[in-house]
Design a protein around this motif. Structure first.
Motif, PDB file in Angstrom:
ATOM      1  N   LEU A 167      50.345  13.576 -18.012  1.00 17.40           N
ATOM      2  CA  LEU A 167      50.347  14.197 -17.117  1.00 17.40           C
ATOM      3  C   LEU A 167      51.114  15.499 -17.512  1.00 17.40           C
ATOM      4  CD1 LEU A 167      51.779  12.021 -14.205  1.00 17.40           C
ATOM      5  CD2 LEU A 167      49.533  13.106 -14.505  1.00 17.40           C
ATOM      6  N   GLY A 168      52.177  15.570 -18.202  1.00 16.88           N
ATOM      7  CA  GLY A 168      52.955  16.653 -18.965  1.00 16.88           C
ATOM      8  C   GLY A 168      51.883  17.440 -19.837  1.00 16.88           C
ATOM      9  N   GLY A 169      51.132  16.984 -20.440  1.00 13.68           N
ATOM     10  CA  GLY A 169      50.245  17.676 -21.628  1.00 13.68           C
ATOM     11  C   GLY A 169      49.118  18.338 -20.506  1.00 13.68           C
ATOM     12  N   LEU A 170      48.811  17.635 -19.556  1.00 12.01           N
ATOM     13  CA  LEU A 170      47.980  18.475 -18.732  1.00 12.01           C
ATOM     14  C   LEU A 170      48.369  19.633 -18.060  1.00 12.01           C
ATOM     15  CD1 LEU A 170      45.850  15.436 -17.200  1.00 12.01           C
ATOM     16  CD2 LEU A 170      44.820  16.920 -19.031  1.00 12.01           C
ATOM     17  N   ILE A 171      49.539  19.372 -17.580  1.00 12.34           N
ATOM     18  CA  ILE A 171      50.110  20.643 -16.837  1.00 12.34           C
ATOM     19  C   ILE A 171      50.262  21.772 -17.958  1.00 12.34           C
ATOM     20  CG2 ILE A 171      52.344  21.657 -15.809  1.00 12.34           C
ATOM     21  CD1 ILE A 171      52.669  18.687 -14.455  1.00 12.34           C
ATOM     22  N   LEU A 172      50.908  21.358 -19.017  1.00 16.65           N
ATOM     23  CA  LEU A 172      50.869  22.419 -20.270  1.00 16.65           C
ATOM     24  C   LEU A 172      49.776  23.146 -20.410  1.00 16.65           C
ATOM     25  CD1 LEU A 172      52.457  23.549 -22.592  1.00 16.65           C
ATOM     26  CD2 LEU A 172      51.997  21.530 -23.908  1.00 16.65           C
ATOM     27  N   GLY A 173      48.537  22.359 -20.396  1.00 15.33           N
ATOM     28  CA  GLY A 173      47.278  22.684 -20.859  1.00 15.33           C
ATOM     29  C   GLY A 173      46.610  23.929 -19.692  1.00 15.33           C
ATOM     30  N   VAL A 174      47.013  23.493 -18.472  1.00 14.29           N
ATOM     31  CA  VAL A 174      46.864  24.472 -17.392  1.00 14.29           C
ATOM     32  C   VAL A 174      47.644  25.978 -17.696  1.00 14.29           C
ATOM     33  CG1 VAL A 174      47.002  24.984 -14.923  1.00 14.29           C
ATOM     34  CG2 VAL A 174      46.242  22.968 -15.767  1.00 14.29           C
ATOM     35  N   ILE A 175      48.955  25.628 -18.068  1.00 17.68           N
ATOM     36  CA  ILE A 175      49.674  26.908 -18.202  1.00 17.68           C
ATOM     37  C   ILE A 175      49.128  27.700 -19.486  1.00 17.68           C
ATOM     38  CG2 ILE A 175      52.008  27.615 -19.046  1.00 17.68           C
ATOM     39  CD1 ILE A 175      53.248  25.397 -17.579  1.00 17.68           C
ATOM     40  N   ILE A 176      48.796  26.852 -20.513  1.00 12.91           N
ATOM     41  CA  ILE A 176      48.064  27.686 -21.697  1.00 12.91           C
ATOM     42  C   ILE A 176      46.750  28.246 -21.299  1.00 12.91           C
ATOM     43  CG2 ILE A 176      47.279  27.370 -23.819  1.00 12.91           C
ATOM     44  CD1 ILE A 176      49.533  25.247 -24.287  1.00 12.91           C
ATOM     45  N   LEU A 177      46.159  27.585 -20.460  1.00 13.10           N
ATOM     46  CA  LEU A 177      44.716  28.207 -20.001  1.00 13.10           C
ATOM     47  C   LEU A 177      45.052  29.710 -19.572  1.00 13.10           C
ATOM     48  CD1 LEU A 177      41.843  28.066 -19.657  1.00 13.10           C
ATOM     49  CD2 LEU A 177      42.196  26.833 -17.580  1.00 13.10           C
ATOM     50  N   ILE A 178      46.015  29.649 -18.622  1.00 15.07           N
ATOM     51  CA  ILE A 178      46.341  30.960 -17.866  1.00 15.07           C
ATOM     52  C   ILE A 178      47.040  32.091 -18.923  1.00 15.07           C
ATOM     53  CG2 ILE A 178      47.774  32.109 -15.871  1.00 15.07           C
ATOM     54  CD1 ILE A 178      47.512  29.414 -14.765  1.00 15.07           C
ATOM     55  N   PHE A 179      47.939  31.385 -19.863  1.00 13.90           N
ATOM     56  CA  PHE A 179      48.695  32.127 -20.759  1.00 13.90           C
ATOM     57  C   PHE A 179      48.479  31.547 -22.167  1.00 13.90           C
ATOM     58  CE2 PHE A 179      51.545  31.988 -16.822  1.00 13.90           C
ATOM     59  CZ  PHE A 179      51.418  33.418 -16.459  1.00 13.90           C
ATOM     60  N   PRO A 180      47.092  32.219 -22.702  1.00 12.89           N
ATOM     61  CA  PRO A 180      46.708  31.770 -24.101  1.00 12.89           C
ATOM     62  C   PRO A 180      47.835  31.859 -25.062  1.00 12.89           C
ATOM     63  CG  PRO A 180      44.775  32.855 -22.884  1.00 12.89           C
ATOM     64  CD  PRO A 180      46.161  32.855 -22.165  1.00 12.89           C
ATOM     65  N   PRO A 181      48.715  32.982 -25.230  1.00 12.12           N
ATOM     66  CA  PRO A 181      49.450  33.152 -26.023  1.00 12.12           C
ATOM     67  C   PRO A 181      50.867  32.235 -26.368  1.00 12.12           C
ATOM     68  CG  PRO A 181      49.133  35.209 -25.081  1.00 12.12           C
ATOM     69  CD  PRO A 181      48.504  34.179 -24.218  1.00 12.12           C
ATOM     70  N   LEU A 182      50.651  31.417 -25.170  1.00 18.65           N
ATOM     71  CA  LEU A 182      51.763  30.060 -25.323  1.00 18.65           C
ATOM     72  C   LEU A 182      51.074  29.263 -26.288  1.00 18.65           C
ATOM     73  CD1 LEU A 182      52.828  30.094 -21.414  1.00 18.65           C
ATOM     74  CD2 LEU A 182      53.884  31.426 -23.553  1.00 18.65           C
ATOM     75  N   LEU A 183      49.936  28.918 -26.860  1.00 11.85           N
ATOM     76  CA  LEU A 183      49.432  27.944 -27.479  1.00 11.85           C
ATOM     77  C   LEU A 183      49.978  27.944 -28.881  1.00 11.85           C
ATOM     78  CD1 LEU A 183      46.928  25.796 -27.708  1.00 11.85           C
ATOM     79  CD2 LEU A 183      45.770  27.654 -29.245  1.00 11.85           C
ATOM     80  N   GLY A 184      50.601  26.675 -29.187  1.00 13.16           N
ATOM     81  CA  GLY A 184      51.314  26.340 -30.544  1.00 13.16           C
ATOM     82  C   GLY A 184      52.501  27.126 -30.477  1.00 13.16           C
ATOM     83  N   GLU A 185      52.863  27.705 -31.849  1.00 16.98           N
ATOM     84  CA  GLU A 185      54.286  28.383 -32.002  1.00 16.98           C
ATOM     85  C   GLU A 185      54.009  29.747 -31.334  1.00 16.98           C
ATOM     86  OE1 GLU A 185      56.112  27.321 -36.093  1.00 16.98           O
ATOM     87  OE2 GLU A 185      54.143  27.554 -36.170  1.00 16.98           O
ATOM     88  N   GLY A 186      52.773  30.313 -31.608  1.00 17.51           N
ATOM     89  CA  GLY A 186      52.632  31.691 -30.800  1.00 17.51           C
ATOM     90  C   GLY A 186      52.937  32.606 -32.199  1.00 17.51           C
ATOM     91  N   TYR A 187      53.123  32.338 -33.224  1.00 20.00           N
ATOM     92  CA  TYR A 187      53.285  33.321 -34.233  1.00 20.00           C
ATOM     93  C   TYR A 187      52.322  34.290 -34.635  1.00 20.00           C
ATOM     94  CZ  TYR A 187      57.893  30.941 -35.491  1.00 20.00           C
ATOM     95  OH  TYR A 187      59.033  30.391 -35.360  1.00 20.00           O
ATOM     96  N   HIS A 188      50.910  33.712 -34.539  1.00 23.85           N
ATOM     97  CA  HIS A 188      49.910  34.588 -34.559  1.00 23.85           C
ATOM     98  C   HIS A 188      49.976  35.648 -33.893  1.00 23.85           C
ATOM     99  CE1 HIS A 188      45.740  36.038 -34.796  1.00 23.85           C
ATOM    100  NE2 HIS A 188      45.792  35.890 -33.498  1.00 23.85           N
ATOM    101  N   TYR A 189      50.178  35.465 -32.520  1.00 24.22           N
ATOM    102  CA  TYR A 189      50.168  36.757 -31.590  1.00 24.22           C
ATOM    103  C   TYR A 189      51.511  37.492 -31.780  1.00 24.22           C
ATOM    104  CZ  TYR A 189      46.914  34.171 -28.622  1.00 24.22           C
ATOM    105  OH  TYR A 189      45.805  33.624 -28.273  1.00 24.22           O
ATOM    106  N   LEU A 190      52.508  36.847 -31.907  1.00 22.19           N
ATOM    107  CA  LEU A 190      53.713  37.791 -32.613  1.00 22.19           C
ATOM    108  C   LEU A 190      53.613  38.586 -33.576  1.00 22.19           C
ATOM    109  CD1 LEU A 190      56.966  35.673 -32.671  1.00 22.19           C
ATOM    110  CD2 LEU A 190      56.697  37.919 -31.602  1.00 22.19           C
ATOM    111  N   GLN A 191      52.708  38.437 -34.751  1.00 23.57           N
ATOM    112  CA  GLN A 191      52.435  39.298 -35.780  1.00 23.57           C
ATOM    113  C   GLN A 191      51.510  40.408 -35.318  1.00 23.57           C
ATOM    114  OE1 GLN A 191      53.720  39.527 -39.353  1.00 23.57           O
ATOM    115  NE2 GLN A 191      52.748  41.376 -38.834  1.00 23.57           N
TER     116      GLN A 191
END
Length: 595
Positions: A272-296
């Motif tokens: 359940l937590g993972g699916l909620i997280l997945g929906v959040i990431i679907l709306i905000f893709p930069p939240l995937l993983g650490e996010g360091y790629h987007y940071l750079q």
């Protein structure tokens, strides 16, 4: 087995004879730094492997569905490993390391040497919105603890090796040796001294060398020409916002990391937590993983990277909507990280804090630039924002300043880093005098950061109780005390009934005073001289409470009871003697071979 034991004994005998204690601690620091660096490199490669694996899995499903299901899969695999393989022996969080240093004689379980590498790579590699810094700190700390325990080092020396391992891990991950040392000094040990500094510096440098040899990629790169005085008011603004954001991060992370869907079993909670997280990431893709790629990418000035893989890429072309999207990332990253950890994933809030601070800095610079009043260097504000958030959340301004300076190469930004970090730290301290790690330890495990308290918690009242007491009964004539005065050196007598219940005490000083002033009649009984003790100590009462009573009441002896029955007296002098023994014992290395 016998050969292994004999070999172990021979190794310890040889090093005790041939190597001085200080030199041996240095050698141990080199070893711990080497292993910590190797662990950091291994974790990086493991995460890359898991990321490749998750991408291969995602290639067989519609693209956006990958965001929803893969984080849940990673958290579920983490739970399966922890439950079925690790048997729930893993010790998560930096707060646990501090607890082991303060209360568990700096001992950590061996499985922490490898379990964090596996579980955090599963969580983050499959898209869990968390960081790898806390797991690598736990891994390095476990390496230090196991090394110290193998060589039968003292608690103090094991604590130094735990800090050395943590320093090596942080330094190797970020390629920042000074920040690695400062992290352990500010967060784990809470003290700065030359004897402490040297082993940490050696371990940290060793970890960086190992990481550079085996993994040469730099985490971030910042190109800047410096900063201008016209930007100073906006750095002050960023400092204020960083402090308030740090309070938000600490509060939200603390609540979510405690667990979500608590009434469900661990597997349902993970899904359940993972699916909620997945929906959040679907709306905000930069939240995937650490996010360091987007940071750079945003450090390089490529803000349009935020439009990639987004459901709202067309809308994000509008500057005001993009500003709102960046602001949303500031608030959502810590929520995504909290859900990741609260549903059973393994990671830390270090990377999410850096991400949040970076996008806070991006938001300030981007929004101000939209007004046209002044042009701010976006990359500078991103870097300084990271330091501000870290300083406020960790309550470690020196770590934040040097970490960001080292990983971005932005030493030219030292003044803005100092200003923002200091303001953020002050605001966060006004809200909570302790960082998020110490907050739980103080309120849930009754562990405090001061050294006196640490020494007192190692003292057990049962060890300092004087059971060779002299007892009298309240109805006996006072002349019986005269005989006792000649037979004992004690200056306090316990008045007990037949069931050993304490009824009062008689002070020898009071008896002498009454004899001298002639107010004691020949027919007086013990009851006439008996007084109620100013306080009664419970057998399992903490040493800190007992010392507080001695200081508050200004007395030197107090009675001790166990389940209502008198067992003896505890004296302030005995407490101070035991305190000294504990202090010496933490720094003195026992010789198991009698040399």
């Amino acid at each position: 087995m016998l050969k292994t034991i004999l070999h172990y004994i021979n190794v310890n005998r040889w090093r005790l004879i041939k190597i001085s204690k200080n030199n041996f601690l240095i050698y141990c620091s080199v070893f711990v730094g080497l292993m910590g660096g190797l662990a950091a490199v291994a974790l990086k490669y493991l995460v890359h492997f898991m990321e490749d694996l998750s991408r291969n899995i995602g290639a067989h499903v519609p693209f956006h569905f990958m965001y929803i299901f893969l984080p849940a899969l990673g958290i579920l695999l983490t739970i399966l490993y922890q439950h079925l393989v690790n048997r729930d022996q893993i010790q998560k969080g930096i707060g646990t390391i501090i607890f082991n240093i303060k209360r568990n004689k700096a001992n950590m379980k061996f499985n922490n040497v490898y379990s964090h590498l596996i579980t955090s790579s599963l969580t983050v590699g499959f898209g869990g919105s968390s960081g790898l810094e806390a797991p690598i700190v736990s891994t390095g700390a476990a390496i230090g603890s196991v090394t110290g325990r193998f060589f039968k080092l003292t608690t103090h020396q094991k604590s130094l090796l735990i800090a050395a391992g943590a320093s090596a891990g942080i330094a190797a991950v970020f390629n920042s040796p000074i920040a690695g040392v400062l992290f352990s000094l500010e967060i784990l040990l809470g003290e700065i001294s030359i004897p402490t500094f040297i082993p940490l510096l050696i371990a940290s440098a060793t970890g960086v060398v190992v990481a550079k040899i085996l993994y040469s990629r730099q985490l971030f790169h910042l190109a800047t020409e410096g900063w201008h005085l016209q930007a100073l008011p906006f750095y002050l603004l960023l400092g204020l916002l960083s402090g308030w954001t740090a309070i938000y991060i600490s509060n939200v992370a603390h609540k979510l990391e405690k667990g979500i869907f608590k009434k469900q079993n661990r597997y349902v909670r993970a899904v359940l937590g993972g699916l909620i997280l997945g929906v959040i990431i679907l709306i905000f893709p930069p939240l995937l993983g650490e996010g360091y790629h987007y940071l750079q990418e945003v450090l390089n000035g490529n803000i349009n990277v935020l439009q990639e893989e987004s459901l709202f890429s067309t809308w994000l072309q509008h500057p005001l909507i993009m500003a709102g999207f960046i602001a949303a990332l500031v608030f959502m990253k810590v929520i995504a990280a909290g859900i990741t950890l609260g549903s059973g994933g393994n990671g830390g809030t270090f990377a999410p804090t850096m991400f949040t601070g970076a996008f806070l800095g991006l938001f300030v610079a981007y929004a101000v630039n939209l007004t046209g009043w002044v042009h701010l260097n976006t990359s500078n504000f991103i870097a300084v924002g990271m330091a501000g958030a870290l300083s406020g959340v960790l309550h470690a301004p020196l770590t934040a300043i040097f970490l960001i300076a080292e990983i971005t190469g932005g030493y030219i930004l030292f003044i803005p880093l100092m200003i923002v970090s200091a303001i953020s730290y002050i605001i966060a301290r006004l809200s909570n005098s302790h960082n998020m790690y110490w907050h739980d330890l103080i309120h849930e495990k009754n562990v405090r950061p001061d050294k006196d308290y640490e020494m007192l918690t190692a003292i057990e009242i049962r060890k300092v109780v004087n059971r060779k007491y002299t007892a009298v009964k309240r109805n006996r004539p006072i002349k019986e005390l005269y005989k006792l005065m000649a037979e004992t050196s004690t200056n306090i007598f316990a008045v007990l009934d037949d069931e050993k219940h304490l009824q009062g005490v008689v002070l020898l000083d009071e008896l002498r005073k009454r004899i001298v002033d002639g107010t004691l009649s020949a027919t007086a009984t013990i009851e006439d001289l008996m007084i109620e003790p100013p306080a009664v100590i419970e057998y399992n009462q903490s040493a800190e409470d007992v010392m507080d009573l001695f200081d508050t009441l200004d007395v030197w002896q107090l009675p001790v009871v166990y389940h209502g029955r008198f067992v003896g007296f505890v004296s302030k002098s005995n407490m101070l003697t035991e305190y000294r023994k504990v202090l010496i014992g933490q720094h003195h290395q026992p010789d198991p071979f009698g040399h």
